[in-house]
Design a protein around this motif. Sequence first.
Motif, PDB file in Angstrom:
ATOM      1  N   SER A  42     -17.021 -28.119   0.129  1.00 41.92           N
ATOM      2  CA  SER A  42     -17.578 -27.826  -1.080  1.00 41.92           C
ATOM      3  C   SER A  42     -16.860 -27.732  -2.136  1.00 41.92           C
ATOM      4  O   SER A  42     -15.533 -27.489  -2.073  1.00 41.92           O
ATOM      5  CB  SER A  42     -18.380 -26.658  -1.079  1.00 41.92           C
ATOM      6  N   MET A  43     -16.976 -28.426  -3.484  1.00 41.20           N
ATOM      7  CA  MET A  43     -16.246 -28.034  -4.731  1.00 41.20           C
ATOM      8  C   MET A  43     -17.034 -27.253  -5.727  1.00 41.20           C
ATOM      9  O   MET A  43     -18.100 -27.413  -5.958  1.00 41.20           O
ATOM     10  CB  MET A  43     -16.167 -29.413  -5.314  1.00 41.20           C
ATOM     11  N   PRO A  44     -16.214 -25.957  -5.965  1.00 43.73           N
ATOM     12  CA  PRO A  44     -16.785 -25.004  -6.964  1.00 43.73           C
ATOM     13  C   PRO A  44     -17.264 -25.628  -8.165  1.00 43.73           C
ATOM     14  O   PRO A  44     -16.420 -26.467  -8.838  1.00 43.73           O
ATOM     15  CB  PRO A  44     -15.848 -24.028  -6.922  1.00 43.73           C
ATOM     16  N   TYR A  45     -18.272 -25.322  -8.850  1.00 45.85           N
ATOM     17  CA  TYR A  45     -18.905 -25.852  -9.966  1.00 45.85           C
ATOM     18  C   TYR A  45     -18.901 -24.690 -11.207  1.00 45.85           C
ATOM     19  O   TYR A  45     -18.477 -24.902 -12.234  1.00 45.85           O
ATOM     20  CB  TYR A  45     -20.317 -26.287 -10.021  1.00 45.85           C
ATOM     21  N   SER A  46     -19.162 -23.571 -10.802  1.00 45.70           N
ATOM     22  CA  SER A  46     -19.338 -22.472 -11.743  1.00 45.70           C
ATOM     23  C   SER A  46     -19.236 -21.149 -10.922  1.00 45.70           C
ATOM     24  O   SER A  46     -19.280 -21.179  -9.612  1.00 45.70           O
ATOM     25  CB  SER A  46     -20.456 -22.258 -12.573  1.00 45.70           C
ATOM     26  N   TRP A  47     -18.658 -20.001 -11.671  1.00 49.78           N
ATOM     27  CA  TRP A  47     -18.515 -18.911 -10.813  1.00 49.78           C
ATOM     28  C   TRP A  47     -18.625 -17.549 -11.885  1.00 49.78           C
ATOM     29  O   TRP A  47     -18.478 -17.892 -12.945  1.00 49.78           O
ATOM     30  CB  TRP A  47     -17.376 -18.819 -10.038  1.00 49.78           C
ATOM     31  N   GLY A  48     -18.917 -16.394 -11.241  1.00 55.01           N
ATOM     32  CA  GLY A  48     -19.005 -15.308 -12.186  1.00 55.01           C
ATOM     33  C   GLY A  48     -19.497 -14.120 -11.208  1.00 55.01           C
ATOM     34  O   GLY A  48     -19.240 -13.938  -9.965  1.00 55.01           O
ATOM     35  N   THR A  49     -19.981 -13.197 -11.849  1.00 59.23           N
ATOM     36  CA  THR A  49     -20.182 -11.814 -11.114  1.00 59.23           C
ATOM     37  C   THR A  49     -21.560 -11.314 -11.832  1.00 59.23           C
ATOM     38  O   THR A  49     -21.893 -11.683 -12.756  1.00 59.23           O
ATOM     39  CB  THR A  49     -19.110 -10.916 -11.343  1.00 59.23           C
ATOM     40  N   GLU A 102     -30.049  -5.437 -14.833  1.00 58.02           N
ATOM     41  CA  GLU A 102     -29.004  -6.000 -14.162  1.00 58.02           C
ATOM     42  C   GLU A 102     -29.057  -7.623 -14.294  1.00 58.02           C
ATOM     43  O   GLU A 102     -29.955  -8.195 -14.377  1.00 58.02           O
ATOM     44  CB  GLU A 102     -29.583  -5.970 -12.592  1.00 58.02           C
ATOM     45  N   ALA A 103     -27.755  -8.118 -14.550  1.00 55.47           N
ATOM     46  CA  ALA A 103     -27.746  -9.691 -14.977  1.00 55.47           C
ATOM     47  C   ALA A 103     -26.581 -10.105 -14.278  1.00 55.47           C
ATOM     48  O   ALA A 103     -25.581  -9.629 -14.340  1.00 55.47           O
ATOM     49  CB  ALA A 103     -27.723  -9.511 -16.466  1.00 55.47           C
ATOM     50  N   TRP A 104     -26.595 -11.547 -14.154  1.00 52.47           N
ATOM     51  CA  TRP A 104     -25.464 -12.435 -13.937  1.00 52.47           C
ATOM     52  C   TRP A 104     -24.655 -12.470 -15.325  1.00 52.47           C
ATOM     53  O   TRP A 104     -25.355 -12.407 -16.307  1.00 52.47           O
ATOM     54  CB  TRP A 104     -25.909 -13.837 -13.507  1.00 52.47           C
ATOM     55  N   ASP A 105     -23.395 -12.526 -15.382  1.00 50.63           N
ATOM     56  CA  ASP A 105     -22.579 -12.397 -16.596  1.00 50.63           C
ATOM     57  C   ASP A 105     -23.011 -13.531 -17.752  1.00 50.63           C
ATOM     58  O   ASP A 105     -22.906 -13.424 -18.707  1.00 50.63           O
ATOM     59  CB  ASP A 105     -21.113 -12.448 -16.180  1.00 50.63           C
ATOM     60  N   GLY A 106     -23.140 -14.789 -17.162  1.00 42.55           N
ATOM     61  CA  GLY A 106     -23.584 -15.975 -17.972  1.00 42.55           C
ATOM     62  C   GLY A 106     -24.806 -15.726 -18.638  1.00 42.55           C
ATOM     63  O   GLY A 106     -25.058 -16.118 -19.842  1.00 42.55           O
ATOM     64  N   TRP A 107     -25.851 -15.251 -17.790  1.00 43.20           N
ATOM     65  CA  TRP A 107     -27.161 -14.805 -18.495  1.00 43.20           C
ATOM     66  C   TRP A 107     -27.098 -13.810 -19.477  1.00 43.20           C
ATOM     67  O   TRP A 107     -28.016 -13.950 -20.435  1.00 43.20           O
ATOM     68  CB  TRP A 107     -28.114 -14.742 -17.255  1.00 43.20           C
ATOM     69  N   CYS A 108     -26.090 -12.980 -19.174  1.00 42.55           N
ATOM     70  CA  CYS A 108     -26.195 -11.812 -20.275  1.00 42.55           C
ATOM     71  C   CYS A 108     -25.672 -12.485 -21.683  1.00 42.55           C
ATOM     72  O   CYS A 108     -26.052 -12.125 -22.768  1.00 42.55           O
ATOM     73  CB  CYS A 108     -25.108 -10.704 -19.861  1.00 42.55           C
ATOM     74  N   ASN A 109     -24.792 -13.536 -21.524  1.00 37.38           N
ATOM     75  CA  ASN A 109     -24.323 -14.245 -22.659  1.00 37.38           C
ATOM     76  C   ASN A 109     -25.478 -14.705 -23.621  1.00 37.38           C
ATOM     77  O   ASN A 109     -25.362 -15.069 -24.823  1.00 37.38           O
ATOM     78  CB  ASN A 109     -23.347 -15.377 -22.333  1.00 37.38           C
ATOM     79  N   ILE A 124     -23.631 -23.635 -21.327  1.00 36.48           N
ATOM     80  CA  ILE A 124     -24.216 -22.712 -20.595  1.00 36.48           C
ATOM     81  C   ILE A 124     -23.610 -21.513 -20.453  1.00 36.48           C
ATOM     82  O   ILE A 124     -24.030 -20.365 -19.756  1.00 36.48           O
ATOM     83  CB  ILE A 124     -24.964 -23.261 -19.260  1.00 36.48           C
ATOM     84  N   LEU A 125     -22.572 -21.275 -21.071  1.00 30.33           N
ATOM     85  CA  LEU A 125     -21.715 -20.107 -21.034  1.00 30.33           C
ATOM     86  C   LEU A 125     -21.379 -19.379 -19.874  1.00 30.33           C
ATOM     87  O   LEU A 125     -21.441 -18.210 -19.522  1.00 30.33           O
ATOM     88  CB  LEU A 125     -22.418 -19.069 -22.070  1.00 30.33           C
ATOM     89  N   TYR A 126     -21.200 -20.274 -19.114  1.00 27.52           N
ATOM     90  CA  TYR A 126     -20.925 -19.953 -17.515  1.00 27.52           C
ATOM     91  C   TYR A 126     -19.237 -20.294 -17.218  1.00 27.52           C
ATOM     92  O   TYR A 126     -18.645 -21.067 -17.913  1.00 27.52           O
ATOM     93  CB  TYR A 126     -21.491 -20.511 -16.388  1.00 27.52           C
ATOM     94  N   LYS A 127     -18.345 -19.521 -16.482  1.00 22.63           N
ATOM     95  CA  LYS A 127     -17.092 -19.769 -16.222  1.00 22.63           C
ATOM     96  C   LYS A 127     -16.807 -20.636 -15.006  1.00 22.63           C
ATOM     97  O   LYS A 127     -18.008 -20.831 -14.368  1.00 22.63           O
ATOM     98  CB  LYS A 127     -16.404 -18.506 -16.024  1.00 22.63           C
ATOM     99  N   VAL A 128     -16.002 -21.637 -15.356  1.00 22.09           N
ATOM    100  CA  VAL A 128     -15.746 -22.758 -14.269  1.00 22.09           C
ATOM    101  C   VAL A 128     -14.239 -22.394 -13.685  1.00 22.09           C
ATOM    102  O   VAL A 128     -13.419 -21.776 -14.429  1.00 22.09           O
ATOM    103  CB  VAL A 128     -15.777 -23.837 -14.772  1.00 22.09           C
ATOM    104  N   PRO A 129     -14.071 -22.754 -12.384  1.00 16.53           N
ATOM    105  CA  PRO A 129     -12.765 -22.218 -11.739  1.00 16.53           C
ATOM    106  C   PRO A 129     -11.797 -23.537 -12.111  1.00 16.53           C
ATOM    107  O   PRO A 129     -11.156 -23.982 -11.364  1.00 16.53           O
ATOM    108  CB  PRO A 129     -13.174 -22.366 -10.602  1.00 16.53           C
ATOM    109  N   ASN A 130     -11.904 -24.093 -13.413  1.00 14.31           N
ATOM    110  CA  ASN A 130     -11.016 -25.245 -13.773  1.00 14.31           C
ATOM    111  C   ASN A 130     -10.068 -24.792 -14.981  1.00 14.31           C
ATOM    112  O   ASN A 130     -10.430 -24.431 -15.937  1.00 14.31           O
ATOM    113  CB  ASN A 130     -11.945 -26.516 -14.154  1.00 14.31           C
TER     114      ASN A 130
END
Length: 365
Positions: free
Chosen positions: A141-148, A244-251, A308-314
């Motif tokens: 697998s190749m990571p596309y986005s990540w967060g907490t 309770e929220a995923w960090d990207g959605w909180c954005n 979409i204001l999500y972090k990417v591992p790039n």
Amino acid sequence: MRISRKAAATTAIAGLVLALSACSSSDSGETALDPNADLSLQTLTVSNWAAYNPDDLPAKFEEKFGTKVTITNHATNEEIMAKLTAGGDSGIDIAFVSGQFAQALAAQGLIETLDKSLIPNEANLYPEAAKLAFDPGNKYSMPYSWGTTGICYRADLMKGNEPTSWNDLLMPKPQYKGKVTMLATERWLMLPAQKALGFSANTQDEAEMGKVKDLLVKAKSNLLAYDDTTFYTRLVSGEAVMVEAWDGWCNYGIAENKNIKFVVPTEGSDLFTDVMVILKTSKNKEAAHAFLNHILDKDVHSWVVDNILYKVPNVPAMEKSLPALVEGFPNMGITPAELLKNEALVDLGKASALYTRIATEVTAK
């Protein structure tokens, strides 16, 4: 966008790659991929969440490689998993799924081990991206986005009581009861209680999960709703003060109201990752690898950060977009090292049924 396929290298190098691939395929029993394949003769069907890639992605990929791309959408991991595990050829070449679901697909032999020689843009990834528990080394697998996941809250409505613990969400002060939401999706429904009790987010211990259930049942009486989609709008309107929220959605809430803040509770949280996988049944594997490599190009991958204001591992994609974003959206500055301090979600195997049963019992009561 730069040419990203190994086929752009010299004939000698391509021959070496082919020889190495052939050697590898001999070991694995799989068919070697052709680094010089004419990608204009291949087509791709990609399944992703809606709005999780730029609209012009298919057109730009076809312009660059000659490969026609069709994007289909799935609403949830469960929906795409049902399609991919139903047996036979789903017609999908590439699927976007969360990491623990990629792990489950790999365990069933349904996705390809990746040919890294066709994905040189993997070099753009942070070293931490190769340490994800569901797929160390990014073998399939190749990571596309990540967060907490954390608590998204209205600082102006909670002055002096800003949350720091999952217990602040589960057992809110009297004035905040009925103004709190939690996520409904099973793994994230469990997360606050698991962490508040000091358990792993991947625990398969029935006694521990029994305590998780008891705490969630108590917490339910304090909730406004279980909400996976509109929680940030409830914060914007003031209907909720803490969710309770995923960090990207909180954005998305922060974009509309700067009084909205995000915090990772002191007990810790999860590390979630959405990834790209290539299906074993794909008949267009060279194009599929080129697609993954294309996504990992910094100019392509940075779209996720900017839109979409999500972090990417790039690394270069984040460096390109980050400075202007962190001031307005502080959680975009959470570093890979900080993310890895949290617990990566992994496939639970047969214990998934336990989570499903508890989620049903909690939400139905």
